[in-house]
Design a protein around this motif. Sequence first.
Motif, PDB file in Angstrom:
ATOM      1  N   GLU A 121       0.779  -1.267   0.222  1.00 13.19           N
ATOM      2  CA  GLU A 121       0.013  -0.166   0.100  1.00 13.19           C
ATOM      3  C   GLU A 121       0.844   1.144   0.055  1.00 13.19           C
ATOM      4  OE1 GLU A 121      -3.734   2.017   2.221  1.00 13.19           O
ATOM      5  OE2 GLU A 121      -3.039  -0.095   2.959  1.00 13.19           O
ATOM      6  N   ALA A 122       1.968   1.231   0.534  1.00 10.70           N
ATOM      7  CA  ALA A 122       2.885   2.552   0.754  1.00 10.70           C
ATOM      8  C   ALA A 122       3.401   2.733  -0.606  1.00 10.70           C
ATOM      9  CB  ALA A 122       3.992   2.240   1.715  1.00 10.70           C
ATOM     10  N   ASP A 123       3.510   1.859  -1.450  1.00  9.98           N
ATOM     11  CA  ASP A 123       4.177   2.153  -2.719  1.00  9.98           C
ATOM     12  C   ASP A 123       3.031   2.820  -3.826  1.00  9.98           C
ATOM     13  OD1 ASP A 123       6.307   0.850  -1.973  1.00  9.98           O
ATOM     14  OD2 ASP A 123       6.031  -1.104  -2.972  1.00  9.98           O
ATOM     15  N   ILE A 124       1.819   2.754  -3.519  1.00  9.82           N
ATOM     16  CA  ILE A 124       0.714   3.015  -4.309  1.00  9.82           C
ATOM     17  C   ILE A 124       0.586   4.652  -4.044  1.00  9.82           C
ATOM     18  CG2 ILE A 124      -1.586   2.912  -5.308  1.00  9.82           C
ATOM     19  CD1 ILE A 124      -1.227  -0.071  -3.968  1.00  9.82           C
ATOM     20  N   LYS A 125       1.048   5.506  -4.758  1.00 11.49           N
ATOM     21  CA  LYS A 125       0.822   6.811  -4.969  1.00 11.49           C
ATOM     22  C   LYS A 125       0.502   7.429  -6.234  1.00 11.49           C
ATOM     23  CE  LYS A 125       4.506   7.257  -1.581  1.00 11.49           C
ATOM     24  NZ  LYS A 125       5.736   6.470  -1.422  1.00 11.49           N
ATOM     25  N   PRO A 126      -0.555   8.403  -6.146  1.00 11.84           N
ATOM     26  CA  PRO A 126      -0.717   9.155  -7.474  1.00 11.84           C
ATOM     27  C   PRO A 126       0.189   9.212  -8.735  1.00 11.84           C
ATOM     28  CG  PRO A 126      -1.628  10.364  -5.517  1.00 11.84           C
ATOM     29  CD  PRO A 126      -0.881   9.312  -5.141  1.00 11.84           C
ATOM     30  N   GLU A 127       1.433   9.487  -7.995  1.00 14.71           N
ATOM     31  CA  GLU A 127       2.536   9.658  -9.016  1.00 14.71           C
ATOM     32  C   GLU A 127       3.361   8.400  -9.534  1.00 14.71           C
ATOM     33  OE1 GLU A 127       4.168  10.587  -4.851  1.00 14.71           O
ATOM     34  OE2 GLU A 127       2.485  10.888  -6.003  1.00 14.71           O
ATOM     35  N   ALA A 128       2.968   7.362  -8.692  1.00 15.48           N
ATOM     36  CA  ALA A 128       3.662   6.015  -8.992  1.00 15.48           C
ATOM     37  C   ALA A 128       3.618   5.567 -10.530  1.00 15.48           C
ATOM     38  CB  ALA A 128       3.098   4.755  -8.130  1.00 15.48           C
ATOM     39  N   ASN A 129       4.696   5.125 -11.152  1.00 13.86           N
ATOM     40  CA  ASN A 129       4.608   4.447 -12.411  1.00 13.86           C
ATOM     41  C   ASN A 129       4.115   3.326 -12.529  1.00 13.86           C
ATOM     42  OD1 ASN A 129       5.943   3.125 -14.641  1.00 13.86           O
ATOM     43  ND2 ASN A 129       6.133   5.487 -15.406  1.00 13.86           N
ATOM     44  N   ILE A 130       3.131   2.853 -13.119  1.00 13.80           N
ATOM     45  CA  ILE A 130       2.537   1.680 -13.018  1.00 13.80           C
ATOM     46  C   ILE A 130       3.657   0.463 -13.625  1.00 13.80           C
ATOM     47  CG2 ILE A 130       0.963   0.090 -14.172  1.00 13.80           C
ATOM     48  CD1 ILE A 130      -1.012   2.652 -14.428  1.00 13.80           C
ATOM     49  N   GLY A 131       4.475   0.810 -14.243  1.00 15.12           N
ATOM     50  CA  GLY A 131       5.350  -0.372 -14.861  1.00 15.12           C
ATOM     51  C   GLY A 131       6.523  -0.197 -14.094  1.00 15.12           C
ATOM     52  N   VAL A 132       7.184   1.063 -13.660  1.00 21.02           N
ATOM     53  CA  VAL A 132       8.309   0.769 -12.992  1.00 21.02           C
ATOM     54  C   VAL A 132       8.354   0.826 -11.501  1.00 21.02           C
ATOM     55  CG1 VAL A 132      10.406   2.341 -12.454  1.00 21.02           C
ATOM     56  CG2 VAL A 132       9.727   2.430 -14.760  1.00 21.02           C
ATOM     57  N   ASP A 133       7.321   1.483 -11.011  1.00 20.53           N
ATOM     58  CA  ASP A 133       7.449   1.615  -9.431  1.00 20.53           C
ATOM     59  C   ASP A 133       6.576   0.423  -9.004  1.00 20.53           C
ATOM     60  OD1 ASP A 133       8.604   3.910  -9.178  1.00 20.53           O
ATOM     61  OD2 ASP A 133       6.883   5.231  -9.785  1.00 20.53           O
ATOM     62  N   LEU A 134       5.501   0.144  -9.723  1.00 20.45           N
ATOM     63  CA  LEU A 134       4.517  -1.032  -9.270  1.00 20.45           C
ATOM     64  C   LEU A 134       4.743  -2.127  -9.940  1.00 20.45           C
ATOM     65  CD1 LEU A 134       1.210   1.098  -9.036  1.00 20.45           C
ATOM     66  CD2 LEU A 134       2.930   0.802  -7.541  1.00 20.45           C
ATOM     67  N   ASP A 135       5.649  -2.236 -11.011  1.00 22.11           N
ATOM     68  CA  ASP A 135       6.062  -3.489 -11.507  1.00 22.11           C
ATOM     69  C   ASP A 135       5.036  -4.318 -12.245  1.00 22.11           C
ATOM     70  OD1 ASP A 135       8.231  -5.225 -12.519  1.00 22.11           O
ATOM     71  OD2 ASP A 135       7.890  -6.542 -10.757  1.00 22.11           O
ATOM     72  N   LEU A 136       4.161  -3.590 -12.939  1.00 28.58           N
ATOM     73  CA  LEU A 136       2.880  -4.075 -13.556  1.00 28.58           C
ATOM     74  C   LEU A 136       3.155  -4.124 -15.059  1.00 28.58           C
ATOM     75  CD1 LEU A 136      -0.333  -2.559 -11.998  1.00 28.58           C
ATOM     76  CD2 LEU A 136       0.754  -4.913 -11.691  1.00 28.58           C
ATOM     77  N   ASP A 137       3.021  -5.474 -15.726  1.00 29.69           N
ATOM     78  CA  ASP A 137       3.087  -5.516 -17.122  1.00 29.69           C
ATOM     79  C   ASP A 137       1.841  -5.169 -17.940  1.00 29.69           C
ATOM     80  OD1 ASP A 137       2.091  -7.882 -17.204  1.00 29.69           O
ATOM     81  OD2 ASP A 137       3.586  -9.066 -16.993  1.00 29.69           O
ATOM     82  N   SER A 138       1.792  -5.242 -19.332  1.00 31.77           N
ATOM     83  CA  SER A 138       0.666  -5.025 -19.948  1.00 31.77           C
ATOM     84  C   SER A 138      -0.313  -5.732 -19.452  1.00 31.77           C
ATOM     85  CB  SER A 138       1.095  -4.782 -21.444  1.00 31.77           C
ATOM     86  OG  SER A 138       1.598  -5.995 -21.979  1.00 31.77           O
ATOM     87  N   ILE A 139       0.018  -7.245 -19.186  1.00 29.13           N
ATOM     88  CA  ILE A 139      -1.153  -8.264 -19.023  1.00 29.13           C
ATOM     89  C   ILE A 139      -1.673  -7.733 -17.688  1.00 29.13           C
ATOM     90  CG2 ILE A 139      -1.620 -10.595 -18.479  1.00 29.13           C
ATOM     91  CD1 ILE A 139       0.597 -11.167 -20.636  1.00 29.13           C
ATOM     92  N   ASP A 140      -0.868  -7.390 -16.734  1.00 29.83           N
ATOM     93  CA  ASP A 140      -1.260  -7.014 -15.560  1.00 29.83           C
ATOM     94  C   ASP A 140      -2.329  -5.569 -15.483  1.00 29.83           C
ATOM     95  OD1 ASP A 140       0.064  -8.836 -14.172  1.00 29.83           O
ATOM     96  OD2 ASP A 140       1.768  -7.755 -13.856  1.00 29.83           O
ATOM     97  N   ALA A 141      -2.002  -4.668 -16.334  1.00 28.17           N
ATOM     98  CA  ALA A 141      -2.721  -3.669 -16.732  1.00 28.17           C
ATOM     99  C   ALA A 141      -4.116  -3.801 -17.224  1.00 28.17           C
ATOM    100  CB  ALA A 141      -2.129  -2.590 -17.439  1.00 28.17           C
ATOM    101  N   VAL A 142      -3.979  -4.707 -18.143  1.00 23.66           N
ATOM    102  CA  VAL A 142      -5.342  -5.379 -18.608  1.00 23.66           C
ATOM    103  C   VAL A 142      -6.304  -5.834 -17.573  1.00 23.66           C
ATOM    104  CG1 VAL A 142      -6.749  -6.916 -20.192  1.00 23.66           C
ATOM    105  CG2 VAL A 142      -4.566  -5.507 -21.000  1.00 23.66           C
ATOM    106  N   GLU A 143      -5.519  -6.918 -16.675  1.00 23.97           N
ATOM    107  CA  GLU A 143      -6.381  -7.297 -15.743  1.00 23.97           C
ATOM    108  C   GLU A 143      -6.808  -6.189 -14.611  1.00 23.97           C
ATOM    109  OE1 GLU A 143      -5.582 -10.763 -12.227  1.00 23.97           O
ATOM    110  OE2 GLU A 143      -4.409 -10.607 -13.709  1.00 23.97           O
ATOM    111  N   LEU A 144      -6.005  -5.220 -14.408  1.00 29.11           N
ATOM    112  CA  LEU A 144      -6.350  -4.127 -13.405  1.00 29.11           C
ATOM    113  C   LEU A 144      -7.728  -3.251 -14.207  1.00 29.11           C
ATOM    114  CD1 LEU A 144      -6.006  -2.389 -11.054  1.00 29.11           C
ATOM    115  CD2 LEU A 144      -4.347  -1.040 -12.539  1.00 29.11           C
ATOM    116  N   ILE A 145      -7.818  -3.282 -15.203  1.00 30.84           N
ATOM    117  CA  ILE A 145      -8.942  -2.650 -15.827  1.00 30.84           C
ATOM    118  C   ILE A 145      -9.988  -3.503 -15.782  1.00 30.84           C
ATOM    119  CG2 ILE A 145      -9.991  -1.604 -18.029  1.00 30.84           C
ATOM    120  CD1 ILE A 145      -7.749   0.016 -16.337  1.00 30.84           C
ATOM    121  N   VAL A 146      -9.971  -4.746 -16.086  1.00 32.88           N
ATOM    122  CA  VAL A 146     -11.120  -5.589 -16.063  1.00 32.88           C
ATOM    123  C   VAL A 146     -11.729  -5.783 -14.653  1.00 32.88           C
ATOM    124  CG1 VAL A 146     -11.611  -8.265 -16.099  1.00 32.88           C
ATOM    125  CG2 VAL A 146     -10.288  -7.103 -17.912  1.00 32.88           C
ATOM    126  N   LYS A 147     -10.608  -5.722 -13.679  1.00 33.09           N
ATOM    127  CA  LYS A 147     -11.392  -5.736 -12.345  1.00 33.09           C
ATOM    128  C   LYS A 147     -11.841  -4.297 -11.899  1.00 33.09           C
ATOM    129  CE  LYS A 147      -8.001  -9.159 -10.528  1.00 33.09           C
ATOM    130  NZ  LYS A 147      -8.969 -10.002 -10.224  1.00 33.09           N
TER     131      LYS A 147
END
Length: 80
Positions: A22-48
């Motif tokens: 939770e501490a890593d999730i900030k508005p300015e956090a980069n989805i790929g770099v800071d949160l280590d989400l790839d494109s498949i994770d990003a699609v799954e996030l949108i589905v959720k």
Amino acid sequence: MTKDEIYAKLKETLVNDFDIEEADIKPEANIGVDLDLDSIDAVELIVKMKPYIDGKIEPELFKSVKTVQDVVNILEPLTK
């Protein structure tokens, strides 16, 4: 939904479904770099997030998404 409500749901989803600290999730956090989400994770996030969105999500909207705040900004006009 307000941007704050979207952010809260997004944060909850990232913590519960993607095991991101939770501490890593900030508005300015980069989805790929800071949160280590790839494109498949990003699609799954949108589905959720789909239950909070009214209508169809156009994939083109997410091509420019880099940060958590970008996701919030794109989802806000689409929410119920």
